[in-house]
Design a protein around this motif. Structure first.
Motif, short mmCIF file in Angstrom:
data_model
loop_
_atom_site.label_atom_id
_atom_site.label_comp_id
_atom_site.label_asym_id
_atom_site.label_seq_id
_atom_site.Cartn_x
_atom_site.Cartn_y
_atom_site.Cartn_z
N VAL A 30 -20.61 -16.80 10.94
CA VAL A 30 -21.28 -16.34 12.17
C VAL A 30 -20.42 -16.68 13.39
O VAL A 30 -20.21 -15.83 14.26
N LYS A 58 -34.98 -15.78 18.91
CA LYS A 58 -33.91 -16.33 18.06
C LYS A 58 -32.50 -15.90 18.50
O LYS A 58 -31.58 -16.71 18.46
N ASP A 59 -32.35 -14.65 18.92
CA ASP A 59 -31.01 -14.15 19.22
C ASP A 59 -30.38 -14.86 20.41
O ASP A 59 -29.27 -15.36 20.34
N ALA A 62 -29.78 -18.55 19.77
CA ALA A 62 -28.62 -18.73 18.89
C ALA A 62 -27.34 -18.52 19.69
O ALA A 62 -26.36 -19.26 19.55
N LEU A 63 -27.35 -17.53 20.57
CA LEU A 63 -26.17 -17.26 21.40
C LEU A 63 -25.82 -18.47 22.27
O LEU A 63 -24.66 -18.86 22.38
N GLY A 158 -28.23 -11.55 24.39
CA GLY A 158 -28.27 -11.77 22.94
C GLY A 158 -28.44 -10.51 22.13
O GLY A 158 -28.96 -10.57 21.01
N THR A 160 -27.92 -7.89 19.48
CA THR A 160 -27.25 -7.99 18.18
C THR A 160 -26.74 -6.62 17.72
O THR A 160 -27.02 -5.61 18.38
N LEU A 200 -22.98 -11.09 20.56
CA LEU A 200 -23.54 -11.01 19.19
C LEU A 200 -23.42 -9.60 18.61
O LEU A 200 -24.08 -9.27 17.62
N ASP A 205 -29.45 -9.09 13.12
CA ASP A 205 -30.71 -9.82 13.36
C ASP A 205 -30.98 -10.86 12.28
O ASP A 205 -31.33 -11.99 12.56
N THR A 208 -28.82 -13.92 12.73
CA THR A 208 -29.19 -14.86 13.81
C THR A 208 -30.43 -15.65 13.38
O THR A 208 -30.59 -16.81 13.75
N TYR A 211 -29.12 -18.26 11.00
CA TYR A 211 -28.37 -19.24 11.80
C TYR A 211 -29.33 -20.17 12.54
O TYR A 211 -29.15 -21.38 12.56
N SER A 212 -30.38 -19.59 13.11
CA SER A 212 -31.35 -20.38 13.88
C SER A 212 -32.07 -21.37 12.97
O SER A 212 -32.29 -22.52 13.34
#
Ligand code: AMP
Ligand code: ZN
Ligand code: ZN
Length: 305
Positions: A30, A58-59, A62-63, A158, A160, A200, A205, A208, A211-212
């Motif tokens: 990622v 989340k996006d 995460a960013l 963010g 994606t 991103l 999606d 992320t 990842y989150s």
């Protein structure tokens, strides 16, 4: 199944990359996708303040996490658009503020209702406009204003790969050349409009989300109650099913656009940006669409003068 990088037992399969990874190498995968986008589109210099627009989802969280890990200098911005249903705005803000504070990243909250006396949904009803359009326009306006006041040269959002692909598809369906020339992952600055980056762009999606979870990011999972029927969501679902049948479809579709972007850029409608007569925001008409929306009387007066 083994991790593509280290050969250890795989933790996750990524069909679009034709690979499986252990936790550590999924994380690296990622990070590399984000680094690749930043480098390819020359998004950041490295030491500048980056305004990161965080919704609390989340996006964008995460960013924020990724940019901090990559050594950049993010300054978070959350815009409280005043959506009360499902407690949407309250929860979103809480998650955004909590997470930024946890990472020791400065965060600013702009409250639309405090400024205007009503939220985006009430305004949309009053003006008989689509809520998502009113919300998007208002958010973009305040993002730009905030970055300008802070003296930050760039705003990161963010969005994606799924967002990019759905927007591209919608614009292609309408052959909207103006929007097609604005769908690139980096929009350079123009008179008074701050540069906008979507780091991103190559991340999905699903990625992320994983990842989150991997990093224990406490994001708002409540989705906007007003956007439930948005066509945009239907396109996202459509691509999700295409992706399931043929992994890599999204990436391929978007990469083709990036490769052929010149066609749209060269043929984009020409325009000249001038300061809005009411607020000074750059616009192609005399009064910007934000002022026409929020201050129609002022807009009318300015046009009559
Ligand atoms: P959306 O249009 O909801 O898909 O959001 C796209 C991106 O816009 C997010 O990833 C954020 O970077 C940004 N964004 C959305 N909502 C907000 C908000 N309320 N405040 C700040 N940024 C936002
Ligand atoms: Zn591994
Ligand atoms: Zn204006």
């Amino acid at each position: 199944m083994k991790c593509k990088v280290c050969g250890k037992e795989a933790w996750i399969k990524i069909p679009s990359a034709n690979a499986a990874f252990c936790e550590e190498h999924f994380d690296q995968y990622v990070l590399r996708l984000v680094e690749r986008a930043i480098k390819k589109f020359k998004m950041f210099e490295g030491n500048e303040t980056i305004v990161v627009a965080v919704s609390g989802g989340k996006d964008s969280l995460a960013l924020l996490h990724i940019l901090k890990r990559l050594g950049y200098k993010p300054h978070a911005l959350h815009i409280d658009v005043g959506i009360e249903r499902s407690d949407y705005s309250r929860i979103s803000e809480e998650k955004a503020v909590k997470f930024a504070s946890k990472l020791e990243i400065p965060i600013e909250v702009i409250r639309v209702e405090e400024i205007h006396g009503l939220g985006v949904i009430d305004l949309a009803m009053k003006r008989r406009r689509i809520p998502c359009q009113v919300c998007g326009l208002t958010r973009r306006y305040y993002m730009n204003k905030f970055a300008q006041e802070l003296g930050a040269p760039v705003i990161a959002t963010g969005h994606t790969l799924d967002d990019m692909v759905a927007a591209l598809f919608a614009n292609l369906l309408r052959w909207d050349l103006s929007y097609l020339s604005k769908g690139a992952p980096l929009l350079p600055s123009e008179d008074g409009l701050i540069k906008r980056a979507k780091p991103l762009t190559f991340v999905q999606d699903k990625e992320t989300l994983i990842y989150s979870r991997l990093h224990g990011i406490d994001f708002a999972s409540v989705e906007c109650p007003e956007s439930r029927f948005a066509t945009f969501k239907r396109y996202k679902k459509l691509f999700e099913s295409l992706e399931e049948e043929s992994p890599g479809t999204k990436r391929q579709f978007f990469q083709g656009y990036v490769k052929n972007f010149r066609i749209f850029d060269e043929n984009k409608p020409s325009y000249e940006l001038k300061p809005c007569l009411v607020c000074g925001y750059p616009t192609i008409s005399k009064v910007c669409s934000f002022c026409r929306l929020w201050f129609p009387e002022k807009a009318r007066e300015a046009l009559q003068e």
